[in-house]
Design a protein around this motif. Structure first.
Motif, mmCIF file in Angstrom:
data_model
loop_
_atom_site.group_PDB
_atom_site.id
_atom_site.type_symbol
_atom_site.label_atom_id
_atom_site.label_comp_id
_atom_site.label_asym_id
_atom_site.label_seq_id
_atom_site.Cartn_x
_atom_site.Cartn_y
_atom_site.Cartn_z
ATOM 1 N N GLY A 64 2.535 -5.438 -11.581
ATOM 2 C CA GLY A 64 2.010 -5.892 -12.859
ATOM 3 C C GLY A 64 1.528 -4.712 -13.678
ATOM 4 N N ARG A 65 0.267 -4.774 -14.087
ATOM 5 C CA ARG A 65 -0.305 -3.696 -14.898
ATOM 6 C C ARG A 65 -0.910 -2.590 -14.053
ATOM 7 N NH1 ARG A 65 -3.593 -7.313 -19.424
ATOM 8 N NH2 ARG A 65 -1.791 -8.446 -20.227
ATOM 9 N N GLN A 66 -0.940 -2.774 -12.750
ATOM 10 C CA GLN A 66 -1.555 -1.788 -11.888
ATOM 11 C C GLN A 66 -0.555 -1.334 -10.820
ATOM 12 O OE1 GLN A 66 -3.410 -4.799 -12.359
ATOM 13 N NE2 GLN A 66 -2.208 -5.940 -10.887
ATOM 14 N N TRP A 67 -1.035 -0.478 -9.906
ATOM 15 C CA TRP A 67 -0.216 0.036 -8.810
ATOM 16 C C TRP A 67 -0.842 -0.415 -7.495
ATOM 17 C CZ3 TRP A 67 4.081 3.175 -10.014
ATOM 18 C CH2 TRP A 67 4.168 3.550 -11.362
ATOM 19 N N LYS A 68 0.005 -0.511 -6.472
ATOM 20 C CA LYS A 68 -0.456 -1.055 -5.201
ATOM 21 C C LYS A 68 0.145 -0.254 -4.048
ATOM 22 C CE LYS A 68 -0.471 -5.488 -2.699
ATOM 23 N NZ LYS A 68 0.000 -6.906 -2.745
ATOM 24 N N GLY A 69 -0.644 -0.060 -3.000
ATOM 25 C CA GLY A 69 -0.160 0.651 -1.825
ATOM 26 C C GLY A 69 -1.088 0.435 -0.649
ATOM 27 N N CYS A 70 -0.760 1.050 0.473
ATOM 28 C CA CYS A 70 -1.615 0.972 1.655
ATOM 29 C C CYS A 70 -2.783 1.945 1.498
ATOM 30 C CB CYS A 70 -0.821 1.295 2.917
ATOM 31 S SG CYS A 70 0.341 -0.007 3.376
ATOM 32 N N CYS A 71 -3.947 1.501 1.880
ATOM 33 C CA CYS A 71 -5.160 2.286 1.668
ATOM 34 C C CYS A 71 -5.140 3.567 2.505
ATOM 35 C CB CYS A 71 -6.387 1.437 2.021
ATOM 36 S SG CYS A 71 -7.948 2.314 1.818
ATOM 37 N N PRO A 72 -5.461 4.709 1.920
ATOM 38 C CA PRO A 72 -5.510 5.958 2.689
ATOM 39 C C PRO A 72 -6.786 6.114 3.514
ATOM 40 C CG PRO A 72 -6.101 6.390 0.408
ATOM 41 C CD PRO A 72 -5.729 4.932 0.483
ATOM 42 N N PHE A 73 -7.729 5.187 3.349
ATOM 43 C CA PHE A 73 -9.027 5.341 3.996
ATOM 44 C C PHE A 73 -9.201 4.458 5.219
ATOM 45 C CE2 PHE A 73 -9.852 6.067 -0.656
ATOM 46 C CZ PHE A 73 -9.805 7.452 -0.561
ATOM 47 N N HIS A 74 -8.244 3.552 5.470
ATOM 48 C CA HIS A 74 -8.283 2.791 6.723
ATOM 49 C C HIS A 74 -6.858 2.360 7.050
ATOM 50 C CE1 HIS A 74 -7.992 -0.787 4.181
ATOM 51 N NE2 HIS A 74 -7.810 -1.519 5.260
ATOM 52 N N ASN A 75 -6.598 2.122 8.313
ATOM 53 C CA ASN A 75 -5.254 1.773 8.746
ATOM 54 C C ASN A 75 -4.948 0.324 8.383
ATOM 55 O OD1 ASN A 75 -4.754 4.300 9.962
ATOM 56 N ND2 ASN A 75 -5.857 3.674 11.803
ATOM 57 N N GLU A 76 -3.877 0.113 7.641
ATOM 58 C CA GLU A 76 -3.463 -1.240 7.293
ATOM 59 C C GLU A 76 -1.955 -1.269 7.134
ATOM 60 O OE1 GLU A 76 -5.252 -2.442 3.643
ATOM 61 O OE2 GLU A 76 -4.063 -1.100 2.401
ATOM 62 N N LYS A 77 -1.377 -2.445 7.439
ATOM 63 C CA LYS A 77 0.059 -2.628 7.298
ATOM 64 C C LYS A 77 0.412 -3.374 6.021
ATOM 65 C CE LYS A 77 0.899 -2.630 12.295
ATOM 66 N NZ LYS A 77 1.433 -3.402 13.452
ATOM 67 N N THR A 78 -0.508 -4.237 5.582
ATOM 68 C CA THR A 78 -0.295 -4.984 4.336
ATOM 69 C C THR A 78 -1.083 -4.313 3.221
ATOM 70 O OG1 THR A 78 -0.061 -7.045 5.576
ATOM 71 C CG2 THR A 78 -0.513 -7.208 3.216
ATOM 72 N N PRO A 79 -0.423 -3.881 2.148
ATOM 73 C CA PRO A 79 -1.139 -3.148 1.091
ATOM 74 C C PRO A 79 -2.257 -3.965 0.450
ATOM 75 C CG PRO A 79 1.238 -2.942 0.829
ATOM 76 C CD PRO A 79 1.017 -3.995 1.865
ATOM 77 N N SER A 80 -3.431 -3.358 0.376
ATOM 78 C CA SER A 80 -4.559 -3.996 -0.325
ATOM 79 C C SER A 80 -5.298 -2.993 -1.196
ATOM 80 C CB SER A 80 -5.531 -4.616 0.686
ATOM 81 O OG SER A 80 -6.066 -3.624 1.548
ATOM 82 N N PHE A 81 -4.655 -1.834 -1.436
ATOM 83 C CA PHE A 81 -5.251 -0.741 -2.205
ATOM 84 C C PHE A 81 -4.629 -0.751 -3.602
ATOM 85 C CE2 PHE A 81 -5.325 3.759 -3.540
ATOM 86 C CZ PHE A 81 -6.660 4.074 -3.325
ATOM 87 N N TYR A 82 -5.464 -0.988 -4.624
ATOM 88 C CA TYR A 82 -4.982 -1.119 -6.000
ATOM 89 C C TYR A 82 -5.472 0.059 -6.843
ATOM 90 C CZ TYR A 82 -3.362 -5.879 -5.146
ATOM 91 O OH TYR A 82 -2.693 -6.979 -4.674
ATOM 92 N N VAL A 83 -4.592 0.543 -7.698
ATOM 93 C CA VAL A 83 -4.934 1.638 -8.605
ATOM 94 C C VAL A 83 -4.788 1.119 -10.036
ATOM 95 C CG1 VAL A 83 -4.396 3.974 -9.355
ATOM 96 C CG2 VAL A 83 -4.131 3.347 -6.940
ATOM 97 N N TYR A 84 -5.873 1.167 -10.777
ATOM 98 C CA TYR A 84 -5.888 0.709 -12.169
ATOM 99 C C TYR A 84 -5.913 1.937 -13.084
ATOM 100 C CZ TYR A 84 -7.307 -3.498 -9.682
ATOM 101 O OH TYR A 84 -7.367 -4.547 -8.810
ATOM 102 N N ASP A 85 -6.034 1.709 -14.371
ATOM 103 C CA ASP A 85 -6.038 2.838 -15.306
ATOM 104 C C ASP A 85 -7.226 3.763 -15.077
ATOM 105 O OD1 ASP A 85 -3.746 1.933 -16.498
ATOM 106 O OD2 ASP A 85 -4.788 0.884 -18.121
ATOM 107 N N ASP A 86 -8.387 3.186 -14.749
ATOM 108 C CA ASP A 86 -9.601 4.007 -14.689
ATOM 109 C C ASP A 86 -10.312 3.996 -13.345
ATOM 110 O OD1 ASP A 86 -10.350 1.384 -14.763
ATOM 111 O OD2 ASP A 86 -11.856 1.615 -16.340
ATOM 112 N N HIS A 87 -9.774 3.264 -12.348
ATOM 113 C CA HIS A 87 -10.432 3.255 -11.041
ATOM 114 C C HIS A 87 -9.468 2.743 -9.969
ATOM 115 C CE1 HIS A 87 -10.872 -0.979 -12.114
ATOM 116 N NE2 HIS A 87 -11.115 -1.234 -10.834
ATOM 117 N N PHE A 88 -9.835 3.002 -8.731
ATOM 118 C CA PHE A 88 -9.090 2.437 -7.599
ATOM 119 C C PHE A 88 -10.022 1.511 -6.835
ATOM 120 C CE2 PHE A 88 -11.091 6.262 -5.887
ATOM 121 C CZ PHE A 88 -11.621 5.832 -4.679
ATOM 122 N N HIS A 89 -9.431 0.558 -6.121
ATOM 123 C CA HIS A 89 -10.243 -0.344 -5.299
ATOM 124 C C HIS A 89 -9.411 -0.854 -4.136
ATOM 125 C CE1 HIS A 89 -13.468 -3.079 -4.267
ATOM 126 N NE2 HIS A 89 -12.558 -4.015 -4.061
#
Length: 597
Positions: free
Chosen positions: A31-56
């Motif tokens: 959509g309007r953001q980006w999505k991937g696997c979190c670099p701060f904990h091990n996960e197989k299903t992406p739950s790491f979102y990158v927006y224009d001004d922040h990540f969560h």
């Protein structure tokens, strides 16, 4: 390191966040953001979102901007992260000014002042002067461990004792206490200060990092106001904070449900009862900033409201604030407490199981929103139904995410039409027919009605409500109607080719094949039919399926609605319904009319 806020804002604006993070994380557009696997904990299903001004990360709660990402991902210090980003952005890091250094030192000093005050209040609670407050807390069922964990205390009677003790023990001046929100200037020309809190049980308010930023105080007895919060300061803004946020953040990281309730004691009781994700706004209605804090903890927090009229108003207000902020990965659920109960009393009477039952019954916002907009408002007349539909569509339009707004509109109108169908079924007059149409004949009429729309979707805006409200045979007709209405809610262009391509790859594919198969279709179920011809044919089959008695009721409702609204669409609907009724009454239409051999 104190830097001008304007510089930091420009630095963030010049740093494409997805480009920076994409060096370490494989990101895909979502959509309007980006999505991937979190670099701060091990996960197989992406739950790491990158927006224009922040990540969560909705998995571990990691959150921040470009500076925070470098600090967390590479272990850089704040100055190092700023220097590196500034170099890449072509900016020169300004040297700290004396004013900025003084501001940073003052804020650091305020945290120390508040921490010293908290220790003083906690000590007072366990002195003889605080016995009534301690008895009150224990009488509410709190253990000594919970009292200590939340830092609860007693303000004392005021009269300058806090200022005197902190100056003697810590060298803290009254002006510092005033800046921290613990004293207020005395009215008049005499100068000096008065205590902001006196004769109150004290609740430290902490930020997400666990630092005390202010206090709330509850009076013992029947004094008013029952609760007060500290004033706005350099550290504390009521609309931005949540009580219990620091502890809820830890619990949410471990998988606890995030629940927003009303009061301090509700939060504390829920934490003690095993619901560590509980938080509360700070004496105000829930704000957009507080919703943002909730969404940093969970993509679907639960808002828990009282079951009375005040609770319904609070829920409606929260929904109004939330709608423009919703996104596919950011929503709410609404839970309603039994009337007369709050989480504290419910937990005391029914134990954790009673609270779990309330949370399990929490409704998705789309469901709860319809109930809030429809409850207590009659929808018996055309005028009332039109008003309700307008409220539903206005609510959906408030959502800024276009795709999500379409889905909400469809969900809300589905409920609206379903309620209308049930009401019409209860009050309908039996059709004056010699015999009920055989199922095969009704199926063929429904097939023609739907095939006309598949080939001529441009007429759907004219007949949407009638299509949604008519009884169709189960199976393919019901499936195809639902698919058509869902497509229309999202469609930008009413094109038959686009419609058929989308439905062919959906669960409605078999229903499309059924509707367009073989002989027996009206000539208007062709893409070269003129819209006026297709529309007239659609009303032809609608009349056959609806029946004379029901058409008479439809005409009466449409006539009343036209008299109130004077809307051209209502006038056209009345015209088509009247013509269909007259044709049916005169025997001018039948199953084979206009169909191919």
């Amino acid at each position: 390191m104190a830097l001008p806020p304007a510089f930091l804002d420009e630095l963030r604006a010049r740093t494409p966040l997805h480009g920076l993070i994409g060096r370490k994380v494989r990101l895909n557009r979502n959509g309007r953001q980006w999505k991937g696997c979190c670099p701060f904990h091990n996960e197989k299903t992406p739950s790491f979102y990158v927006y224009d001004d922040h990540f969560h990360c909705f998995g571990c709660g990691a959150h921040g901007d470009a500076i925070a990402f470098l600090m967390r991902a590479e272990g850089a210090s704040f100055p190092e992260a700023v220097e590196r980003l500034a170099s890449e952005a072509g900016l020169e890091v300004p040297k700290p000014t004396r004013e900025a250094q003084a501001r940073e030192r003052r804020q650091r000093d305020l945290h120390g002042v508040l921490l010293a005050a908290e220790a003083n209040f906690r000590a007072r609670l366990h002195r003889p002067e605080g016995r009534a407050a301690l008895d009150y807390l224990r009488g509410r069922g709190l253990t000594d461990e919970t009292i200590a964990r939340f830092g609860l205390g007693w303000s004392g009677e005021g009269r300058g004792a806090l200022a005197a003790e902190l100056k003697a023990a810590e060298g803290i001046e009254p002006a510092q206490l005033a800046e921290a929100g613990l004293l207020k200037p005395r009215e008049g020309n005499g100068g000096g200060y008065n205590d902001f809190f006196f004769n109150r049980v004290m609740f430290p308010i902490r930020d997400r990092r666990g630092r005390t930023i202010s206090f709330g105080g509850r009076v013992l007895g029947d004094g008013q106001p029952k609760y007060v919060n500290g004033p706005e300061t350099a550290l504390f803004q009521k609309r931005r904070g949540l009580y219990g946020l620091d502890l809820a953040r830890e619990a949410a990281f471990r998988g606890a449900a995030v629940v927003a309730v009303e009061g301090y004691m509700d939060v504390i009781a829920l934490h003690q009862g095993g619901f560590g994700g509980a938080v509360a706004p700070l004496g105000t209605a829930l704000t957009a900033e507080q919703l943002g804090e909730l969404w940093q903890l969970s993509p679907e927090p639960v808002l828990c409201f009282d079951g009375d009229a005040a609770g319904a108003r609070a829920a409606a207000r929260a929904a109004e604030i939330a709608l423009p902020l919703l996104a596919p990965e950011r929503t709410l659920r609404l839970a309603t407490l039994p009337n007369g109960e709050d989480p504290d009393t419910l937990l005391a009477k029914g134990g954790p199981g009673a609270v779990r039952a309330v949370l399990a019954g929490a409704k998705p916002l789309s469901t709860a929103l319809y109930d809030l907009l429809a409850e207590g408002r009659p929808a018996a007349t055309p005028e009332q139904r039109a008003a309700l539909r307008a409220r539903l569509e206005t609510a959906a339009r408030a959502i800024t995410d276009k795709a999500l707004a379409s889905e909400y509109r469809r969900a809300l109108l589905d409920r609206f039409f379903e309620a209308s169908r049930k009401k019409n079924f209860r009050v309908a007059v039996k059709p004056q027919r010699a015999a009920v149409d055989p199922p095969a004949i009704r199926s063929e009429r429904a097939r023609n009605l739907l095939a006309i729309l598949l080939k001529n979707p441009v007429i759907i805006p004219e007949i949407e409500e009638s299509l949604a409200g008519i009884d169709l045979p189960e199976g393919h007709p019901e499936t195809l109607r639902a698919a058509l209405l869902a497509w229309f809610a999202r469609a930008d262009v009413l094109d038959s080719t686009l419609l058929l391509d989308q439905l062919a790859s959906s669960r409605a594919g078999e229903a499309v094949t059924w509707a367009l198969r073989g002989p027996g279709l009206a000539k208007e179920a062709r893409p070269d039919a003129q819209p006026a011809e297709a529309l007239a044919a659609w009303w032809h089959f609608f009349a056959l399926l609806r029946g004379e008695a029901e058409l008479s009721e439809d005409c009466a409702r449409a006539e009343r609605l036209l008299a109130v609204t004077n809307d051209p669409a209502a006038e056209r609907r009345l015209k088509h319904l009247t013509e269909a009724r007259l044709a049916l009454r005169g025997g001018e239409i039948g199953l084979g009319t206009g169909a191919d051999p």
